[in-house]
Design a protein around this motif. Sequence first.
Motif, PDB file in Angstrom:
ATOM      1  N   LEU A 149       0.654  -0.998  -0.036  1.00 14.23           N
ATOM      2  CA  LEU A 149       0.009   0.011   0.023  1.00 14.23           C
ATOM      3  C   LEU A 149       1.258   1.369   0.259  1.00 14.23           C
ATOM      4  O   LEU A 149       2.127   1.964   0.702  1.00 14.23           O
ATOM      5  N   ASP A 150       0.460   2.273  -1.426  1.00 12.43           N
ATOM      6  CA  ASP A 150       1.069   3.725  -0.842  1.00 12.43           C
ATOM      7  C   ASP A 150      -0.158   4.748  -0.738  1.00 12.43           C
ATOM      8  O   ASP A 150      -1.347   4.086   0.066  1.00 12.43           O
ATOM      9  N   GLU A 151       0.140   5.487  -0.346  1.00 14.91           N
ATOM     10  CA  GLU A 151      -0.752   6.000   0.056  1.00 14.91           C
ATOM     11  C   GLU A 151      -2.094   6.419  -0.810  1.00 14.91           C
ATOM     12  O   GLU A 151      -3.693   6.914  -0.680  1.00 14.91           O
ATOM     13  N   ASP A 152      -2.189   6.238  -1.776  1.00 15.91           N
ATOM     14  CA  ASP A 152      -3.566   6.347  -3.021  1.00 15.91           C
ATOM     15  C   ASP A 152      -3.411   5.368  -3.761  1.00 15.91           C
ATOM     16  O   ASP A 152      -4.915   4.970  -4.384  1.00 15.91           O
ATOM     17  N   ARG A 153      -2.397   3.783  -3.380  1.00 14.68           N
ATOM     18  CA  ARG A 153      -3.212   2.539  -4.187  1.00 14.68           C
ATOM     19  C   ARG A 153      -2.680   1.586  -3.129  1.00 14.68           C
ATOM     20  O   ARG A 153      -1.850   1.535  -2.801  1.00 14.68           O
ATOM     21  N   ILE A 154      -3.117   0.865  -4.449  1.00 20.00           N
ATOM     22  CA  ILE A 154      -2.932  -0.680  -3.780  1.00 20.00           C
ATOM     23  C   ILE A 154      -1.835  -1.779  -4.756  1.00 20.00           C
ATOM     24  O   ILE A 154      -3.219  -1.750  -5.820  1.00 20.00           O
ATOM     25  N   TYR A 155      -1.202  -2.028  -4.212  1.00 25.82           N
ATOM     26  CA  TYR A 155      -0.173  -2.963  -5.492  1.00 25.82           C
ATOM     27  C   TYR A 155      -0.261  -4.151  -5.501  1.00 25.82           C
ATOM     28  O   TYR A 155       0.082  -4.614  -3.688  1.00 25.82           O
ATOM     29  N   ILE A 156      -0.625  -5.051  -6.067  1.00 26.52           N
ATOM     30  CA  ILE A 156      -0.961  -6.849  -5.861  1.00 26.52           C
ATOM     31  C   ILE A 156      -0.298  -7.774  -6.595  1.00 26.52           C
ATOM     32  O   ILE A 156      -0.927  -7.688  -8.433  1.00 26.52           O
ATOM     33  N   THR A 157       0.398  -8.407  -6.423  1.00 25.22           N
ATOM     34  CA  THR A 157       0.873  -9.131  -7.100  1.00 25.22           C
ATOM     35  C   THR A 157      -0.014 -10.547  -7.709  1.00 25.22           C
ATOM     36  O   THR A 157      -0.653 -11.001  -7.078  1.00 25.22           O
ATOM     37  N   ASP A 158      -0.163 -10.882  -9.594  1.00 25.38           N
ATOM     38  CA  ASP A 158      -1.173 -11.978  -9.194  1.00 25.38           C
ATOM     39  C   ASP A 158      -0.320 -13.380  -9.876  1.00 25.38           C
ATOM     40  O   ASP A 158      -0.196 -12.723 -10.713  1.00 25.38           O
ATOM     41  N   HIS A 159      -0.459 -13.859  -8.725  1.00 20.64           N
ATOM     42  CA  HIS A 159       0.154 -15.181  -9.289  1.00 20.64           C
ATOM     43  C   HIS A 159       0.146 -15.700 -10.963  1.00 20.64           C
ATOM     44  O   HIS A 159       1.360 -16.065 -11.371  1.00 20.64           O
ATOM     45  N   GLU A 160      -1.036 -16.644 -10.451  1.00 26.73           N
ATOM     46  CA  GLU A 160      -0.901 -17.330 -11.731  1.00 26.73           C
ATOM     47  C   GLU A 160      -1.459 -17.035 -12.757  1.00 26.73           C
ATOM     48  O   GLU A 160      -1.210 -16.858 -14.034  1.00 26.73           O
ATOM     49  N   ASN A 161      -1.883 -15.090 -12.935  1.00 27.02           N
ATOM     50  CA  ASN A 161      -1.502 -15.405 -14.401  1.00 27.02           C
ATOM     51  C   ASN A 161      -0.307 -13.642 -14.282  1.00 27.02           C
ATOM     52  O   ASN A 161      -0.701 -13.522 -15.574  1.00 27.02           O
ATOM     53  N   HIS A 162       0.184 -14.399 -13.946  1.00 29.63           N
ATOM     54  CA  HIS A 162       1.565 -13.327 -13.796  1.00 29.63           C
ATOM     55  C   HIS A 162       1.823 -12.066 -14.211  1.00 29.63           C
ATOM     56  O   HIS A 162       2.049 -11.620 -15.195  1.00 29.63           O
ATOM     57  N   ARG A 163       1.082 -10.970 -13.496  1.00 33.34           N
ATOM     58  CA  ARG A 163       0.938  -9.802 -13.358  1.00 33.34           C
ATOM     59  C   ARG A 163       1.303  -8.964 -11.664  1.00 33.34           C
ATOM     60  O   ARG A 163       0.490 -10.001 -11.527  1.00 33.34           O
ATOM     61  N   VAL A 164       0.837  -7.589 -11.945  1.00 38.63           N
ATOM     62  CA  VAL A 164       1.047  -6.813 -10.846  1.00 38.63           C
ATOM     63  C   VAL A 164      -0.440  -6.157 -11.393  1.00 38.63           C
ATOM     64  O   VAL A 164       0.058  -5.450 -12.952  1.00 38.63           O
ATOM     65  N   GLN A 165      -1.707  -5.819 -10.575  1.00 37.69           N
ATOM     66  CA  GLN A 165      -2.758  -5.163 -10.597  1.00 37.69           C
ATOM     67  C   GLN A 165      -2.781  -3.756  -9.388  1.00 37.69           C
ATOM     68  O   GLN A 165      -1.690  -3.805  -8.563  1.00 37.69           O
ATOM     69  N   ILE A 166      -2.610  -3.122  -9.946  1.00 30.93           N
ATOM     70  CA  ILE A 166      -3.180  -1.704  -8.870  1.00 30.93           C
ATOM     71  C   ILE A 166      -4.475  -0.882  -9.124  1.00 30.93           C
ATOM     72  O   ILE A 166      -5.029  -1.395  -9.797  1.00 30.93           O
ATOM     73  N   PHE A 167      -4.937  -0.802  -7.769  1.00 28.77           N
ATOM     74  CA  PHE A 167      -5.877  -1.120  -7.697  1.00 28.77           C
ATOM     75  C   PHE A 167      -6.434   0.776  -6.921  1.00 28.77           C
ATOM     76  O   PHE A 167      -5.486   0.934  -6.170  1.00 28.77           O
TER      77      PHE A 167
END
Length: 312
Positions: A149-167
Amino acid sequence: MRRLLVSTAMCCWIAATWAVGGNPSPDEPLGKSIAVFGSQGNGKGQMQGPVGISVDADSIYIADRGNDRVQVFDKRTHEFRAAFGSRGAGPGQFNRMNEVAVDEQHLYVTDRKNHRVQVFDKSTFAFLEQFGQPGRGAGQFDEPVGMFLDEDRIYITDHENHRVQIFDKKTRKNVAQFGEPGNEDGRFFKPTGIAVDEHHIYVAEWGNNRFQVFDKETRKFVAKVDNYSKQQGEPFNRPHGIAVTEQHIYLGGVANTCIQVFDKSTLEYAGAFGEAGTGPGQIQQLHGFHVYDHKLYTPEYSNHRLQVWQVK
């Protein structure tokens, strides 16, 4: 001798990054164990395969995977404060939880096999909402693992989709994603841990035995360190935990026997600390990392405990 591979983007990053004090002198330890607590079991304060960790000014929050619960401890005394969660797919239940993170008001848990992130009130631990569902589309997950987590975003590693998602942290909506399956620069194979600072995103990869660095704004590949480019130290073996300070990057692997340290401005190997075992200063199967106030917090899956290290 193997050489560190530095890309053009990496050179630009080194030129732009802030100047820091370099590596410690040989007589200054990179990390020193200062506390160990927890034991195997399902009682209060006991753990069964802890994997995720978050820390704030007052408390330590641990994802106690084998017991399907989050445990909360006093940050200063390490005394047990609270626990919540159970096995299942309903609100407040977990199936192979992985990471926990907190902000001022909320507590977030990546619920890996339920393919979602759950959000709780940080004071009462009451379930508030969840986001994500199984799938490959934007905002969907196939095993969410690491989280930052930072001030505005949630960063998540999407393990089996082999990507990073940002919320977006307020709306919980997907605002960006990057990465595709593969071992080329900028691609992922089973990403795990993630850390973010003012300028960069750092991603550990279980499958490719490396970590990569991306520009925070553009999400473009900047640099990597892997077993082919790393000059020294134990070969990466299923990297998972990653954390950054102003000077250093800390990396631990599920099958590694130490915590490796890299200079953040050059990505050169700075040293390591810890060894395989069950005593203080020894480790077994590291997962999530968290740095807070010059201390590195490392849950140990096989030792069923948390260890705290003083770091630079």
